[in-house]
Design an enzyme around this catalytic site. Sequence first.
Site, PDB file in Angstrom:
ATOM      1  N   HIS A  60       0.886  35.620 -11.376  1.00  0.00           N
ATOM      2  CA  HIS A  60       0.472  35.025 -10.106  1.00  0.00           C
ATOM      3  C   HIS A  60       1.698  34.516  -9.369  1.00  0.00           C
ATOM      4  O   HIS A  60       2.802  34.457  -9.912  1.00  0.00           O
ATOM      5  CB  HIS A  60      -0.571  33.925 -10.311  1.00  0.00           C
ATOM      6  CG  HIS A  60      -0.118  32.748 -11.101  1.00  0.00           C
ATOM      7  ND1 HIS A  60       0.234  32.819 -12.437  1.00  0.00           N
ATOM      8  CD2 HIS A  60       0.031  31.430 -10.761  1.00  0.00           C
ATOM      9  CE1 HIS A  60       0.572  31.626 -12.883  1.00  0.00           C
ATOM     10  NE2 HIS A  60       0.468  30.766 -11.887  1.00  0.00           N
ATOM     11  N   ASP A  64       6.816  28.885 -10.705  1.00  0.00           N
ATOM     12  CA  ASP A  64       7.271  28.831 -12.096  1.00  0.00           C
ATOM     13  C   ASP A  64       6.943  30.104 -12.861  1.00  0.00           C
ATOM     14  O   ASP A  64       7.273  30.209 -14.049  1.00  0.00           O
ATOM     15  CB  ASP A  64       6.688  27.601 -12.808  1.00  0.00           C
ATOM     16  CG  ASP A  64       5.174  27.548 -12.784  1.00  0.00           C
ATOM     17  OD1 ASP A  64       4.580  27.979 -11.782  1.00  0.00           O
ATOM     18  OD2 ASP A  64       4.574  27.064 -13.766  1.00  0.00           O
ATOM     19  N   HIS A  65       6.350  31.070 -12.175  1.00  0.00           N
ATOM     20  CA  HIS A  65       6.030  32.341 -12.830  1.00  0.00           C
ATOM     21  C   HIS A  65       6.722  33.544 -12.187  1.00  0.00           C
ATOM     22  O   HIS A  65       6.676  34.636 -12.761  1.00  0.00           O
ATOM     23  CB  HIS A  65       4.520  32.571 -12.844  1.00  0.00           C
ATOM     24  CG  HIS A  65       3.787  31.618 -13.731  1.00  0.00           C
ATOM     25  ND1 HIS A  65       3.358  31.938 -14.994  1.00  0.00           N
ATOM     26  CD2 HIS A  65       3.431  30.317 -13.539  1.00  0.00           C
ATOM     27  CE1 HIS A  65       2.766  30.889 -15.552  1.00  0.00           C
ATOM     28  NE2 HIS A  65       2.799  29.897 -14.679  1.00  0.00           N
TER      29      HIS A  65
END
Length: 303
Positions: A60, A64-65
């Site tokens: 997503h 932080d991803h």
Amino acid sequence: MELTILGCHSATPRNNARPTAQLLEMRGHLFLIDCGEATQIALRNANAKFSRIKHIFISHLHGDHFFGLFGLISTFQLLGREAEMHIYGPKGIKEAVLLVLKLGGAYTPFPLYFHELSGDTSEVLYEDDKVLVRTIPLRHRVYTNGFFFQEKESERRLDMTAISNYPSIEKCDYQNIKSGKDVVLENGTIIPNEELTFAPHKPQSYAFCSDTLYFESLAEEIKGARVVYHEATFLKNNEELAAKTMHSTAYQAGLTAKNANAEVLILGHYSSRYNDIKLFKEEASEVFANVYLAEDGKKFVYQ
């Protein structure tokens, strides 16, 4: 199958806590799963060969991803990469990446393919004769998927001790034997394949469950996964906060693994509010026995 944890913490990166990123080696493939900040540094620390990474899966579009993706692509460019790259992620990821490249006057000398996702049911993203990768629809504050990686059944394994009893069997026969065929000797004697081989290794399977609200049907979606990674941002004393932010507790992760009949559960995405991550393992172990904690740089190997 080898899983390397490049980062496993939530939200803001710190000196000793990188956000989510994983490297999965499966049947000759090297898959990158999520790409939080400093992923490329973690890849170097893991001695990973950048050129082998040809498929990147982004769950997503929370920073932080995937904020590490821009730097990683830039580094590929600087290294003179020529091999094609495939990026799988939510609709909008192509626009984000190309905009950053455009504003920086950068370009990619290698083919860059985007596979944008918007479906709410599981779909196959990649398949060859060795592995299959499909989405795991999750429930988070933005459109989110997990990813299910499945090995296909491999060939039978040669029993060289048994084969040595038949001098007339030559190396050119080995492939047919591994494919399951019996051997017919020159005198017409049939040697059953089971006498010359061992059964193939049980195929590995890995379910990566990124940020998600707990929901019972997720266990059905990942049933058959031998190893499950599941986010565990909170402990159950903060279950209301988990629901509000659409995350899971360690206990809920354990419940999902149990109901999915998994063999192993790996926890990660810990909130920084907790000083001792061992608490996550203790909580998940209340409902599921085989629990491990993700830690930056840690490797998990499964035969």
